[in-house]
Design a protein around this motif. Structure first.
Motif, PDB file in Angstrom:
ATOM      1  N   SER A  19     -14.576  24.170 -17.892  1.00  0.00           N
ATOM      2  CA  SER A  19     -13.265  24.435 -16.995  1.00  0.00           C
ATOM      3  C   SER A  19     -12.141  25.289 -17.836  1.00  0.00           C
ATOM      4  CB  SER A  19     -13.067  23.280 -16.733  1.00  0.00           C
ATOM      5  OG  SER A  19     -11.491  23.346 -15.899  1.00  0.00           O
ATOM      6  N   LYS A  20     -11.392  26.051 -17.227  1.00  0.00           N
ATOM      7  CA  LYS A  20     -10.402  26.625 -17.958  1.00  0.00           C
ATOM      8  C   LYS A  20      -9.491  25.648 -18.443  1.00  0.00           C
ATOM      9  CE  LYS A  20     -11.262  31.404 -16.473  1.00  0.00           C
ATOM     10  NZ  LYS A  20     -10.755  32.492 -15.557  1.00  0.00           N
ATOM     11  N   GLU A  21      -9.491  24.653 -18.112  1.00  0.00           N
ATOM     12  CA  GLU A  21      -8.382  23.458 -18.450  1.00  0.00           C
ATOM     13  C   GLU A  21      -8.962  22.953 -19.869  1.00  0.00           C
ATOM     14  OE1 GLU A  21      -8.310  20.914 -15.109  1.00  0.00           O
ATOM     15  OE2 GLU A  21      -7.531  22.441 -13.826  1.00  0.00           O
ATOM     16  N   HIS A  22     -10.112  22.981 -19.928  1.00  0.00           N
ATOM     17  CA  HIS A  22     -10.864  22.416 -21.297  1.00  0.00           C
ATOM     18  C   HIS A  22     -11.153  23.432 -22.365  1.00  0.00           C
ATOM     19  CE1 HIS A  22     -11.994  18.567 -19.616  1.00  0.00           C
ATOM     20  NE2 HIS A  22     -11.851  19.228 -18.440  1.00  0.00           N
ATOM     21  N   ALA A  23     -10.864  24.755 -22.130  1.00  0.00           N
ATOM     22  CA  ALA A  23     -10.968  25.607 -23.167  1.00  0.00           C
ATOM     23  C   ALA A  23     -10.139  26.903 -23.008  1.00  0.00           C
ATOM     24  CB  ALA A  23     -12.411  26.019 -23.259  1.00  0.00           C
ATOM     25  N   HIS A  24      -9.990  27.783 -23.897  1.00  0.00           N
ATOM     26  CA  HIS A  24      -9.252  28.938 -23.618  1.00  0.00           C
ATOM     27  C   HIS A  24      -9.909  30.116 -24.525  1.00  0.00           C
ATOM     28  CE1 HIS A  24      -7.204  27.350 -26.963  1.00  0.00           C
ATOM     29  NE2 HIS A  24      -6.656  28.840 -27.407  1.00  0.00           N
ATOM     30  N   ARG A  25      -9.583  31.391 -24.061  1.00  0.00           N
ATOM     31  CA  ARG A  25     -10.027  32.567 -24.891  1.00  0.00           C
ATOM     32  C   ARG A  25      -9.128  33.044 -25.770  1.00  0.00           C
ATOM     33  NH1 ARG A  25     -12.065  37.801 -21.766  1.00  0.00           N
ATOM     34  NH2 ARG A  25     -10.998  38.841 -23.552  1.00  0.00           N
ATOM     35  N   VAL A  26      -9.404  33.481 -26.933  1.00  0.00           N
ATOM     36  CA  VAL A  26      -8.703  34.010 -28.119  1.00  0.00           C
ATOM     37  C   VAL A  26      -9.478  35.280 -28.318  1.00  0.00           C
ATOM     38  CG1 VAL A  26      -7.411  34.156 -30.360  1.00  0.00           C
ATOM     39  CG2 VAL A  26      -7.379  32.005 -28.642  1.00  0.00           C
ATOM     40  N   GLY A  27      -9.043  36.549 -27.857  1.00  0.00           N
ATOM     41  CA  GLY A  27     -10.032  37.928 -28.077  1.00  0.00           C
ATOM     42  C   GLY A  27     -11.390  37.571 -27.573  1.00  0.00           C
ATOM     43  N   ALA A  28     -12.364  37.522 -28.520  1.00  0.00           N
ATOM     44  CA  ALA A  28     -13.607  37.458 -28.125  1.00  0.00           C
ATOM     45  C   ALA A  28     -14.354  36.046 -28.392  1.00  0.00           C
ATOM     46  CB  ALA A  28     -14.663  38.395 -28.794  1.00  0.00           C
ATOM     47  N   ARG A  29     -13.375  35.065 -28.631  1.00  0.00           N
ATOM     48  CA  ARG A  29     -13.754  33.856 -29.171  1.00  0.00           C
ATOM     49  C   ARG A  29     -13.374  32.810 -27.918  1.00  0.00           C
ATOM     50  NH1 ARG A  29     -10.706  32.538 -33.546  1.00  0.00           N
ATOM     51  NH2 ARG A  29     -11.486  30.317 -33.101  1.00  0.00           N
ATOM     52  N   LEU A  30     -14.106  31.865 -27.918  1.00  0.00           N
ATOM     53  CA  LEU A  30     -13.931  30.774 -26.823  1.00  0.00           C
ATOM     54  C   LEU A  30     -13.324  29.436 -27.674  1.00  0.00           C
ATOM     55  CD1 LEU A  30     -13.931  30.196 -23.824  1.00  0.00           C
ATOM     56  CD2 LEU A  30     -16.257  29.092 -24.093  1.00  0.00           C
ATOM     57  N   VAL A  31     -12.217  29.115 -27.492  1.00  0.00           N
ATOM     58  CA  VAL A  31     -11.502  28.079 -28.420  1.00  0.00           C
ATOM     59  C   VAL A  31     -11.587  26.784 -27.401  1.00  0.00           C
ATOM     60  CG1 VAL A  31      -9.607  27.304 -29.709  1.00  0.00           C
ATOM     61  CG2 VAL A  31     -10.327  29.663 -29.627  1.00  0.00           C
ATOM     62  N   PRO A  32     -12.286  25.529 -27.862  1.00  0.00           N
ATOM     63  CA  PRO A  32     -12.113  24.496 -27.085  1.00  0.00           C
ATOM     64  C   PRO A  32     -10.753  23.662 -27.072  1.00  0.00           C
ATOM     65  CG  PRO A  32     -13.270  24.107 -28.966  1.00  0.00           C
ATOM     66  CD  PRO A  32     -13.139  25.263 -29.038  1.00  0.00           C
ATOM     67  N   ASP A  33     -10.359  23.282 -26.004  1.00  0.00           N
ATOM     68  CA  ASP A  33      -8.955  22.424 -26.204  1.00  0.00           C
ATOM     69  C   ASP A  33      -9.314  21.073 -25.965  1.00  0.00           C
ATOM     70  OD1 ASP A  33      -7.852  24.650 -25.801  1.00  0.00           O
ATOM     71  OD2 ASP A  33      -7.493  24.991 -23.838  1.00  0.00           O
ATOM     72  N   THR A  34     -10.471  20.580 -25.774  1.00  0.00           N
ATOM     73  CA  THR A  34     -10.734  19.070 -25.476  1.00  0.00           C
ATOM     74  C   THR A  34     -11.845  18.622 -26.396  1.00  0.00           C
ATOM     75  OG1 THR A  34     -12.172  19.367 -23.462  1.00  0.00           O
ATOM     76  CG2 THR A  34      -9.847  18.837 -22.968  1.00  0.00           C
ATOM     77  N   ALA A  35     -12.053  17.364 -26.291  1.00  0.00           N
ATOM     78  CA  ALA A  35     -13.189  16.926 -27.248  1.00  0.00           C
ATOM     79  C   ALA A  35     -14.529  17.082 -26.475  1.00  0.00           C
ATOM     80  CB  ALA A  35     -13.113  15.363 -27.447  1.00  0.00           C
ATOM     81  N   ASP A  36     -14.400  17.140 -25.443  1.00  0.00           N
ATOM     82  CA  ASP A  36     -15.970  17.158 -24.593  1.00  0.00           C
ATOM     83  C   ASP A  36     -16.295  18.753 -24.745  1.00  0.00           C
ATOM     84  OD1 ASP A  36     -16.011  14.653 -23.550  1.00  0.00           O
ATOM     85  OD2 ASP A  36     -15.023  15.134 -21.900  1.00  0.00           O
ATOM     86  N   ALA A  37     -15.142  19.522 -24.799  1.00  0.00           N
ATOM     87  CA  ALA A  37     -15.565  21.154 -24.814  1.00  0.00           C
ATOM     88  C   ALA A  37     -16.220  21.271 -26.215  1.00  0.00           C
ATOM     89  CB  ALA A  37     -14.517  21.817 -24.397  1.00  0.00           C
TER      90      ALA A  37
END
Length: 172
Positions: free
Chosen positions: A95-113
């Protein structure tokens, strides 16, 4: 220069095409394109609620099933069934609530992600839109275990334990 008869025929053909076009679905519109315009793949347009991390190609599977991991709507696993009958992960939906994109990288925002991204064999590589591609951890068969890496880790752990034991006995 076109004749009056040709102009009338052209107008009639345009009217026919418009009425046919209005009665078509979006998929039918895409199929009707002579150059073969296709519908957008899921996650291709940045408009969905999930990041799609493909682990294996779709063509390896015949049917699919989505499973919620943890809380509803956060992280989902799309499992595919092969012709042989075995099931495997085709892709992960984060979910986009659990991660976000920085350039070409996917950065997790929660422990599950963070946990899901850590279990992948390689960091997700951005394809387009919300779509990423990664490799899954290799499934090592039991007959080829312990692997050389497992053996090295075991000997390293034994040496650590022996060193700690020596340290404790010499301090007495």
């Amino acid at each position: 220069m076109a004749t009056a008869k040709q102009k009338a025929a052209a107008k009639k053909n345009i009217r026919k095409a418009r009425t046919a076009w209005r009665g078509m679905s979006a998929q039918a519109h895409a199929r009707a394109q002579p150059e073969g315009r296709r519908r957008a793949k899921p996650g291709a347009r940045n408009s969905g609620g999930f990041f799609h991390i493909e682990v294996r190609p779709r063509r390896e599977f015949k049917t699919f099933r989505t499973q919620d991991i943890g809380k509803k709507g956060g992280i989902e696993r799309v499992a595919g069934k092969r012709v042989s009958g075995s099931w495997d992960t085709q892709k992960w939906l984060i979910s986009k609530e659990h991660a976000h994109r920085v350039g070409a990288r996917l950065v997790p925002d929660t422990a599950d992600a963070r946990k899901i991204l850590k279990t992948l064999g390689a960091p997700p590589r951005h394809l387009s839109g919300d779509r990423f591609k990664a490799t899954d951890r290799p499934n090592v068969p039991e007959r080829s275990k312990p692997t050389p890496a497992m053996r090295r880790a075991r000997t390293r752990n034994i040496r650590k334990a022996q060193a700690t034991k020596r340290k404790k006995s010499s301090s007495r």
